[in-house]
Design an enzyme around this catalytic site. Structure first.
Site, PDB file in Angstrom:
ATOM      1  N   TYR A  47     -44.248  -6.027  15.749  1.00  0.00           N
ATOM      2  CA  TYR A  47     -43.292  -7.081  16.699  1.00  0.00           C
ATOM      3  C   TYR A  47     -42.104  -7.562  15.956  1.00  0.00           C
ATOM      4  CZ  TYR A  47     -41.943 -11.215  19.479  1.00  0.00           C
ATOM      5  OH  TYR A  47     -41.172 -12.087  20.073  1.00  0.00           O
ATOM      6  N   GLU A  48     -42.356  -7.872  14.564  1.00  0.00           N
ATOM      7  CA  GLU A  48     -41.480  -8.631  13.754  1.00  0.00           C
ATOM      8  C   GLU A  48     -40.475  -7.374  13.045  1.00  0.00           C
ATOM      9  OE1 GLU A  48     -43.532 -11.017  11.287  1.00  0.00           O
ATOM     10  OE2 GLU A  48     -43.770 -12.575  12.760  1.00  0.00           O
ATOM     11  N   GLU A 105     -50.763 -18.576   8.223  1.00  0.00           N
ATOM     12  CA  GLU A 105     -50.028 -17.281   7.813  1.00  0.00           C
ATOM     13  C   GLU A 105     -49.619 -16.454   8.874  1.00  0.00           C
ATOM     14  OE1 GLU A 105     -48.463 -14.510   5.234  1.00  0.00           O
ATOM     15  OE2 GLU A 105     -48.879 -16.353   4.885  1.00  0.00           O
ATOM     16  N   GLY A 117     -50.833 -19.903  27.545  1.00  0.00           N
ATOM     17  CA  GLY A 117     -51.213 -21.087  26.954  1.00  0.00           C
ATOM     18  C   GLY A 117     -52.102 -20.877  25.860  1.00  0.00           C
ATOM     19  N   GLY A 119     -51.608 -19.432  22.938  1.00  0.00           N
ATOM     20  CA  GLY A 119     -51.028 -19.645  21.674  1.00  0.00           C
ATOM     21  C   GLY A 119     -51.047 -21.035  21.317  1.00  0.00           C
ATOM     22  N   ASN A 146     -36.110 -15.676  16.448  1.00  0.00           N
ATOM     23  CA  ASN A 146     -37.175 -15.998  17.754  1.00  0.00           C
ATOM     24  C   ASN A 146     -37.106 -17.323  17.848  1.00  0.00           C
ATOM     25  OD1 ASN A 146     -39.179 -15.855  19.408  1.00  0.00           O
ATOM     26  ND2 ASN A 146     -40.717 -14.887  18.064  1.00  0.00           N
ATOM     27  N   TYR A 153     -42.575 -24.428  19.338  1.00  0.00           N
ATOM     28  CA  TYR A 153     -43.228 -25.137  18.138  1.00  0.00           C
ATOM     29  C   TYR A 153     -42.573 -26.742  18.180  1.00  0.00           C
ATOM     30  CZ  TYR A 153     -44.732 -20.518  16.560  1.00  0.00           C
ATOM     31  OH  TYR A 153     -45.185 -19.540  16.458  1.00  0.00           O
TER      32      TYR A 153
END
Length: 206
Positions: A47-48, A105, A117, A119, A146, A153
């Site tokens: 994904y990253e 991490e 929901g 996450g 992102n 957050y």
């Protein structure tokens, strides 16, 4: 660790009560969980766009998560019987506050199970764990591109550390710096105190 939402013993660490479809449990040394963890690590790396950087193995993760002196902990998230995500964390320390903290991490939810929901529930569980262990704060990083994750957050009460730069030294740099110290210490292997007796160098590794 961005794809969270948008994108110890059971007596020692509390776990969020499960609803009818979603559960969270600790990864355990059963020969199966470590494979799930490695799979999620590879998924988040994809994904990253960092898949080529994954060096973790079953053996290294088993030692890091389950040995007597393990250095990290992991939570697994399930929808029904199906694993859908994980959160991997460890404890660090703040010199300014004088207390330990929880460092997240990686947190990952499979793309097909996002927007549910999950996450947020993992983060709530981590907040419980941090509270239980009297942690002063929780820290994690997000990729600058992102913005969905960063906004998520912020919406749950976190903030970005503007003015700070993440510094990292890779293995080659560590070994090079250590070699400099080794060469230095080889030239200062002993010293004499006032009594004239030879003692071990005070800068030798403990």
């Amino acid at each position: 660790m961005d794809p969270a939402e948008e994108s110890s013993s059971s007596e020692e660490t509390p776990i969020v009560p499960a609803d009818t479809t979603f559960t969270i449990r600790r990864a355990v040394d059963n020969g199966h969980d470590v494979h799930l963890v490695l799979g999620f690590i590879k998924a988040i790396a994809e994904y990253e766009k960092l898949a080529d950087q994954v060096e973790a193995t079953i053996e290294s993760l088993t030692a890091s998560l389950f040995d007597k002196d393990h250095v990290a902990n992991c939570l697994l998230a399930y929808e029904g019987p199906n694993p859908v995500g994980f959160a991997l964390y460890f404890f660090n320390f703040s010199t300014f506050i004088g207390r330990k903290g929880l460092y997240l991490e990686d947190l990952f939810i499979q793309e097909s199970h996002r927007k549910k929901g999950y996450g947020k529930k993992l983060l709530e569980n981590l907040a419980q764990i941090a509270t239980f262990h009297n942690c002063a704060r929780m820290d994690w990083v997000a990729l600058n591109w992102n913005t969905n994750a960063i906004n998520f957050y912020k919406n749950i009460g976190a903030s970005t550390m503007d003015g700070w730069t993440l510094i990292r030294m890779e293995r080659r740099g560590i070994e090079g710096l250590a070699e400099v110290a080794n060469e230095r210490d080889a030239n200062i292997s002993s010293f004499h105190d006032d009594s004239g007796e030879e003692e071990d160098s005070p800068i030798a590794p403990q």
